[in-house]
Design a protein around this motif. Structure first.
Motif, PDB file in Angstrom:
ATOM      1  N   PHE A 123      10.840 -12.232  16.407  1.00 43.23           N
ATOM      2  CA  PHE A 123      10.787 -11.228  15.335  1.00 43.23           C
ATOM      3  C   PHE A 123      10.136  -9.958  15.870  1.00 43.23           C
ATOM      4  O   PHE A 123       9.505  -9.961  16.929  1.00 43.23           O
ATOM      5  CB  PHE A 123      10.050 -11.752  14.090  1.00 43.23           C
ATOM      6  N   GLU A 124      10.284  -8.876  15.121  1.00 40.37           N
ATOM      7  CA  GLU A 124       9.754  -7.573  15.529  1.00 40.37           C
ATOM      8  C   GLU A 124       8.655  -7.136  14.565  1.00 40.37           C
ATOM      9  O   GLU A 124       8.722  -7.415  13.363  1.00 40.37           O
ATOM     10  CB  GLU A 124      10.866  -6.524  15.564  1.00 40.37           C
ATOM     11  N   ILE A 125       7.629  -6.476  15.117  1.00 36.75           N
ATOM     12  CA  ILE A 125       6.558  -5.879  14.312  1.00 36.75           C
ATOM     13  C   ILE A 125       6.724  -4.371  14.435  1.00 36.75           C
ATOM     14  O   ILE A 125       6.350  -3.766  15.456  1.00 36.75           O
ATOM     15  CB  ILE A 125       5.176  -6.331  14.823  1.00 36.75           C
ATOM     16  N   SER A 127       6.576  -0.279  18.895  1.00 33.92           N
ATOM     17  CA  SER A 127       6.702  -1.519  18.137  1.00 33.92           C
ATOM     18  C   SER A 127       6.395  -2.719  19.028  1.00 33.92           C
ATOM     19  O   SER A 127       6.513  -2.657  20.253  1.00 33.92           O
ATOM     20  CB  SER A 127       8.123  -1.658  17.568  1.00 33.92           C
ATOM     21  N   LEU A 128       5.986  -3.810  18.368  1.00 33.02           N
ATOM     22  CA  LEU A 128       5.744  -5.062  19.071  1.00 33.02           C
ATOM     23  C   LEU A 128       6.942  -5.978  18.859  1.00 33.02           C
ATOM     24  O   LEU A 128       7.517  -6.020  17.767  1.00 33.02           O
ATOM     25  CB  LEU A 128       4.477  -5.745  18.549  1.00 33.02           C
ATOM     26  N   ARG A 129       7.279  -6.739  19.911  1.00 33.16           N
ATOM     27  CA  ARG A 129       8.466  -7.590  19.818  1.00 33.16           C
ATOM     28  C   ARG A 129       8.190  -8.942  20.474  1.00 33.16           C
ATOM     29  O   ARG A 129       7.710  -9.008  21.611  1.00 33.16           O
ATOM     30  CB  ARG A 129       9.646  -6.906  20.513  1.00 33.16           C
ATOM     31  N   LEU A 130       8.447 -10.010  19.726  1.00 41.34           N
ATOM     32  CA  LEU A 130       8.407 -11.358  20.285  1.00 41.34           C
ATOM     33  C   LEU A 130       9.845 -11.845  20.381  1.00 41.34           C
ATOM     34  O   LEU A 130      10.553 -11.931  19.363  1.00 41.34           O
ATOM     35  CB  LEU A 130       7.590 -12.315  19.403  1.00 41.34           C
ATOM     36  N   LYS A 131      10.280 -12.144  21.605  1.00 40.23           N
ATOM     37  CA  LYS A 131      11.675 -12.505  21.826  1.00 40.23           C
ATOM     38  C   LYS A 131      11.765 -13.931  22.361  1.00 40.23           C
ATOM     39  O   LYS A 131      11.395 -14.200  23.508  1.00 40.23           O
ATOM     40  CB  LYS A 131      12.302 -11.524  22.818  1.00 40.23           C
TER      41      LYS A 131
END
Length: 733
Positions: free
Chosen positions: A514-516, A490-494
């Motif tokens: 948010f998380e992808i 998964s991709l994660r923008l923190k």
């Protein structure tokens, strides 16, 4: 007054950086332009005074910036940075009073060290008012102890010619042959004055026609030999120079391909094209001019020694005249360098303007702005013409002086030689031989002076080329990861923060979190300019986040090899490029052979297969520059087919269907939903009918996440998403 350290800008966006570099050098630290750029970021509009000020603070300066009048400027501590002509930055480093007039000493990163009268200075600097008095904007800087503590952190690397010699090594044997040819040619040429003397002193004196014929036949054979040797030498040299030029330009392209994506946001097309021309200058210097000057030096030494043997006074006169000629030429070197930088700037601007003018011709005609655009182009031509005129005036002045010095030298030598013949100190044949030698010596001196000019030009070109070569590669981490580190992908923008200009007041993305999820379709929606495309670019490694973390399967994206990461991604950007090649190669753009089954499947999913099959050459049909001959919808479908053909694990679509009609869009969306299975998909769209079936919708506004959820949930909330789709899907009030 000590000479102020001058550093040139290499393109039109770097004036602020170059000014800061000069200030640092003035106070004792010679940072490279690359180092300065880490503190002072250049955008597509160049640098702002705010960014220069913040960079100066980070470098350890105490700064004051504001509106300043002339009396205040005269009392201030110099040097300072001035905002010039409302579009440029320069340095004022001294003000002196000459003949009751103030002279302002300027260091202009585009034009060099200049002097302005007070009237000229005011005309260029004044752009505001302070208490009804005309003023300009200035930035004053003074170093603090922190500035000197930073000196050891960054050392500016000295540019040199050393890396160029690597291009010679593989051609050592050929250069040996060329040098041998030069030596043979010089020896053959050396025989000519003695033959000329023999014709006069032996053949003519004794009226021996047979001897004269013999000498003339000898001269003819020597001429044929010299011409043959010269032909072979030039052929070998052409062969080498072409290969070296290809190597130079190829290595430049390799370096460009290694640079970060963000580099190309701040470089004008004209600047890069001008650097391509610099490679031609370097190649000619390495081959033709360097070898020619070697030949000239050898000829000068040999013929100089012969002239010394013939007559010492004539040799001394020739030497004195040559020294005067060299000094005269040297006087123009500084001015030539300034004009060369000015010409580079104007030519780069001309290249960029001309490229835009030609490529946008249809839009210009459509929008009825031909006259304004033509006038803008003509203004650039006028500036370029002015730069050429300055160069021509300088060249004519230099040539007039050179001709005068050489002619005076030749007249004096002729008088001295004629006097020596009359007095019986020389024979007539010796005098003719001396005249021949003088003619042969004049050419090497002129070539040597031209070589000095070329050396100066090449040094400037190398500085511009090395500015690119010294930049840090995108893949600068030797420990970069080239594989996933966990099962979760998964991709994660923190809490990600980002600004295109680090010195800007407002953030483009503000605490985005948010998380992808892996294997799901995530849609990002929002108004224009809200930051949707920026998120895609951060996920693809165009830029690094200023704050927070972007991770892939729990691993920071900055630890991955970006080339490997992008290989896992299929991407359709808003400004995707259609290449000037066949449709097949536009879809299958990778380095491998074309898989025809995958090609056909990709075209089917992108709903462009019917169109392609109606063409006479089908997939082999050539497409013009930038997709000429295709509609916007057809271009988008080819770009979608390109992403599908790659069959990646991750898919990023940025407004991929905004140019399609409703029928094509519906067909493609249905095909893609089947293709998406098992893949991680990120879709950015304005036309929200393409995202309503997404597993998760992220709503962004002014760089902040304001809503997340599925289509039905967000509609029920009647929030920002509801307002966005209300009109498009006719939901009512």
């Amino acid at each position: 007054m000590m000479r102020f350290p001058l550093h040139k800008q290499y393109d039109s966006m770097q004036c602020g950086l170059a000014c800061l570099q000069m200030i640092c050098d003035f106070f004792g630290t010679n940072y490279s332009l690359e180092t300065i750029s880490r503190y002072c970021f250049a955008t597509t509009e160049g640098t702002s005074l705010r960014s220069i000020n913040e960079a100066a603070l980070k470098l350890g300066f105490h700064t004051i910036v504001g509106k300043v009048t002339i009396p205040q400027l005269k009392e201030a501590s110099l040097p300072c940075i001035l905002y010039w002509n409302q579009k440029h930055f320069i340095i004022l480093y001294d003000i002196k009073k000459r003949k009751k007039k103030n002279i302002y000493y300027i260091a202009d990163p585009a034009k060099g060290l200049l002097k302005y009268t007070e009237e000229e200075f005011k005309e260029n600097w004044f752009n505001t008012f302070v208490k009804n008095e005309e003023a300009g904007i200035a930035l004053f800087l003074q170093p603090t102890p922190a500035f000197y503590e930073k000196q050891e952190e960054h050392k500016s690397e000295k540019r040199s010619f050393s890396f160029l010699f690597g291009y010679f090594r593989q051609y050592r044997r050929y250069f040996g042959q060329i040098i041998l040819g030069l030596l043979i040619g010089s020896v053959l040429q050396l025989i000519f004055p003695f033959l000329t003397q023999a014709i006069v002193d032996v053949g003519i004196k004794h009226r021996n026609l047979n001897f004269i014929y013999l000498i003339l036949i000898g001269q003819l054979m020597l001429t044929v030999s010299r011409t043959s040797v010269d032909f072979i030498r030039r052929w070998i040299l052409l062969h080498i120079s072409m290969r070296i030029n290809i190597s130079l330009v190829s290595n430049f392209f390799i370096k460009l391909l290694k640079l970060p994506m963000s580099f190309f946001d701040t470089k004008l097309m004209g600047d890069l094209l001008q650097r391509m021309n610099d490679h031609n200058r370097v190649e000619k210097f390495l081959t033709t001019q360097t070898l020619s000057v070697m030949f000239s030096l050898f000829s000068f030494i040999v013929f100089g020694a012969v002239l010394l043997c013939y007559n010492l006074p004539i040799f001394c006169i020739f030497l004195a005249g040559s020294i005067a000629y060299s000094v005269w030429i040297a006087l123009f070197l500084k001015r030539r360098k300034q004009i060369d930088y000015l010409y580079f700037e104007k030519q780069a601007k001309n290249n960029n303007k001309t490229y835009q003018f030609i490529t946008a011709m249809q839009e210009i005609k459509l929008q009825d702005c031909e006259q304004r655009r033509r006038w803008e182009w003509e203004d650039v031509q006028a500036e370029l013409f002015d730069a050429n005129m300055k160069s021509l005036r300088l060249q004519q002045t230099q040539e007039a002086g050179s001709i005068f010095i050489n002619e005076i030298k030749n007249i004096v030598i002729t008088v001295v030689a004629a006097t020596a013949v009359i007095n019986g100190q020389m024979t007539l044949g010796m005098m003719l031989a001396v005249q021949y030698i003088i003619g042969q010596l004049s050419s090497p001196i002129e070539q040597l002076m031209n070589f000095i000019y070329s050396l100066q030009d090449v040094k400037i070109s190398l500085e511009r080329i090395n500015e690119i070569h010294e930049m840090e590669n995108e893949e600068s981490n030797p420990e970069a990861i080239a594989a996933f580190q966990s099962q979760d992908k998964s991709l994660r923008l923190k809490m990600v923060d980002f600004k295109y200009d680090p010195h800007a007041l407002n953030k483009t993305l503000d605490s985005v979190d948010f998380e992808i999820p892996e294997g799901k379709v995530t849609a990002i929606v929002g108004t224009s300019g809200s930051g949707k495309t920026t998120i895609i670019k951060l996920l693809l490694g165009y830029y690094k986040a200023l704050g927070g973390e972007i991770s892939i399967g729990g691993t920071d994206i900055n630890r991955f090899n970006l080339k490997w990461w992008r290989r896992q991604c299929g991407v359709v950007m808003q400004d995707g490029v259609i290449f000037s090649e066949s449709i097949a190669r536009n879809i299958a753009v990778d380095d491998g052979d074309i898989d025809k089954e995958r090609l056909a499947e990709a075209a089917r999913i992108a709903n462009i297969d019917d169109y392609i099959m109606r063409l006479p050459l089908k997939y082999n049909t050539l497409i013009g520059q930038d997709g000429v001959g295709l509609s916007q919808g057809q271009k988008q479908r080819i770009l979608i087919a390109r992403a599908v053909y790659k069959n990646p694990q991750y898919i990023f679509l940025d407004e991929a269907t905004n140019a399609l009609d409703a029928n094509n869009e519906r067909a493609i969306v249905e095909n893609l939903m089947e293709f998406y299975k098992g893949k991680t998909v990120v879709v950015v769209a304005h036309r929200l009918s393409t995202v309503k079936n997404a597993d998760r919708i992220v709503v962004i506004d002014q760089g902040k996440i304001i809503e997340t959820g599925k289509h039905q949930e967000l509609i029920a909330n009647r929030g920002a998403y509801y307002n966005l789709v209300k009109n498009q899907l006719e939901l009512g009030s």
